[in-house]
Design an enzyme around this catalytic site. Structure first.
Site, PDB file in Angstrom:
ATOM      1  N   ASP A 184      -7.277   9.540  -3.407  1.00 25.30           N
ATOM      2  CA  ASP A 184      -8.045   8.810  -2.389  1.00 25.30           C
ATOM      3  C   ASP A 184      -8.865   9.775  -1.531  1.00 25.30           C
ATOM      4  O   ASP A 184      -9.809   9.362  -0.859  1.00 25.30           O
ATOM      5  CB  ASP A 184      -7.078   8.072  -1.452  1.00 25.30           C
ATOM      6  CG  ASP A 184      -7.091   6.564  -1.631  1.00 25.30           C
ATOM      7  OD1 ASP A 184      -8.104   6.034  -2.111  1.00 25.30           O
ATOM      8  OD2 ASP A 184      -6.085   5.931  -1.273  1.00 25.30           O
ATOM      9  N   GLN A 189      -1.854   2.053  -0.732  1.00 23.42           N
ATOM     10  CA  GLN A 189      -2.874   1.121  -0.254  1.00 23.42           C
ATOM     11  C   GLN A 189      -2.750   0.916   1.257  1.00 23.42           C
ATOM     12  O   GLN A 189      -1.656   0.722   1.785  1.00 23.42           O
ATOM     13  CB  GLN A 189      -2.724  -0.229  -0.993  1.00 23.42           C
ATOM     14  CG  GLN A 189      -3.815  -1.236  -0.708  1.00 23.42           C
ATOM     15  CD  GLN A 189      -5.188  -0.827  -1.209  1.00 23.42           C
ATOM     16  OE1 GLN A 189      -5.322  -0.031  -2.135  1.00 23.42           O
ATOM     17  NE2 GLN A 189      -6.230  -1.368  -0.603  1.00 23.42           N
ATOM     18  N   LYS A 241      -7.547  -2.144  -9.227  1.00 24.03           N
ATOM     19  CA  LYS A 241      -7.407  -0.710  -9.507  1.00 24.03           C
ATOM     20  C   LYS A 241      -6.554  -0.495 -10.756  1.00 24.03           C
ATOM     21  O   LYS A 241      -6.884   0.307 -11.626  1.00 24.03           O
ATOM     22  CB  LYS A 241      -6.792   0.014  -8.292  1.00 24.03           C
ATOM     23  CG  LYS A 241      -7.773   0.122  -7.127  1.00 24.03           C
ATOM     24  CD  LYS A 241      -7.128   0.590  -5.829  1.00 24.03           C
ATOM     25  CE  LYS A 241      -8.143   0.535  -4.696  1.00 24.03           C
ATOM     26  NZ  LYS A 241      -7.609   0.899  -3.384  1.00 24.03           N
TER      27      LYS A 241
END
Ligand code: GUN
Length: 283
Positions: free
Chosen positions: A120, A97, A53
């Site tokens: 997200d 995460q 990422k």
């Protein structure tokens, strides 16, 4: 019949070029889009994901910060970090995460992220926005699937889409996105009876279960579009999806491979969401 492959790498490349161009335009106005990626603990898969990422951000001209913490970090400390990032004007997107260590309430941490920075799309406010058709961030994986359908010019109106899997991250938001495009949507899951009877009626099938060979050739209507969200390993340790690719590609009209399908699109949509967050913040 052999299905056409929807190439997630090629589509990602195209979309990331567009992201880079838009990022340059923002930079010219003095705003560099910034993503903060927070990793707690040393889960090996998570380490690979966050590295990818951060690298993708760099490659597209986005600013990124990787914050790594010990698995022993307290929930209170993590919440304090999220709050600091919420207030940091150089950061437009925040990604914590998952999975988090068991002593941390992941939902509580997600809800602490400002919805304006929730790239997200996991915050309840983002989920509610998707459900009601309001502006908000869409979860990256199903959003990537929608972009793949768009890339082949697929008109979902009145089509029957079967989503296999009902997770908050993929299955449920996928169903809502398809519904928003006027598809008739069926959500199948582990308790579904006679999955084959459903998938045989489907014009579009999204497999998002996390189990090999959930979808085989005998379960697919000729010409159907098959999107494979799975990320599994076969007996030889090779990466494979939820779909029996070799069999299904002989029946389907379009199919996404694993690797090189939905996977790269997930990171691409994270870049798109981060850019979008920066554009909204600078308006
Ligand atoms: N873990 C696995 N996939 C994801 C994702 O898309 N976002 C976050 N935050 N964690 C994940």
């Amino acid at each position: 019949m052999t299905a056409q492959i929807i190439d997630g790498n090629a589509l990602s490349k195209q979309l990331r070029t567009e992201v880079a161009t838009r990022a340059q335009a923002l930079k010219a106005q003095g705003v560099t889009p910034g993503l903060a990626v927070v990793l707690v603990g040393d889960n090996p898969a998570s380490q690979v994901y966050v590295r990818n990422k951060v690298k993708a951000c760099e490659d597209s001209g986005l600013h990124s910060v990787l914050e790594k913490y010990e698995a022993t970090m307290t929930e209170a400390d993590l919440l304090a970090r999220v709050e600091a990032l919420n207030n940091d004007p150089s950061i437009h997107g925040i990604l914590v995460q998952l999975p988090l260590p068991a002593h941390i309430d992941a939902q509580k941490v997600i809800e602490a992220i400002s919805p304006a920075k929730d790239v997200d799309g996991f915050h309840i406010a983002s989920a509610g926005a998707l459900m009601t058709g309001m502006p908000g961030f869409w979860p990256c994986t199903p959003y990537g699937c929608m972009k793949m359908l768009e890339s082949i010019g697929y008109d979902l109106r009145g089509k029957h889409a079967v989503v296999i899997g009902r997770s908050n991250i993929v299955g449920k938001p996928m169903a809502l996105m398809l519904l928003q495009k006027d598809a008739t949507v069926t959500v199948a899951h582990s308790r579904t009876q006679n999955l084959k009877a459903l998938t045989l009626q489907a014009d579009v099938i999204v497999a998002a279960v996390g189990k090999r060979n959930v979808l085989t050739a005998d379960m697919v209507k000729p010409g159907a579009v098959v999107l494979d969200v799975g990320m599994n390993r076969n007996d030889e340790g090779k990466l494979c999806g939820d779909v029996d690719f070799d069999g299904v590609k002989e029946v389907a009209g379009y199919i996404t491979p694993v690797p090189g399908g939905v996977g790269p699109m997930t990171i691409t949509m994270l870049l798109v969401n981060t850019l979008e967050a920066a554009e909204r913040a600078s308006k």
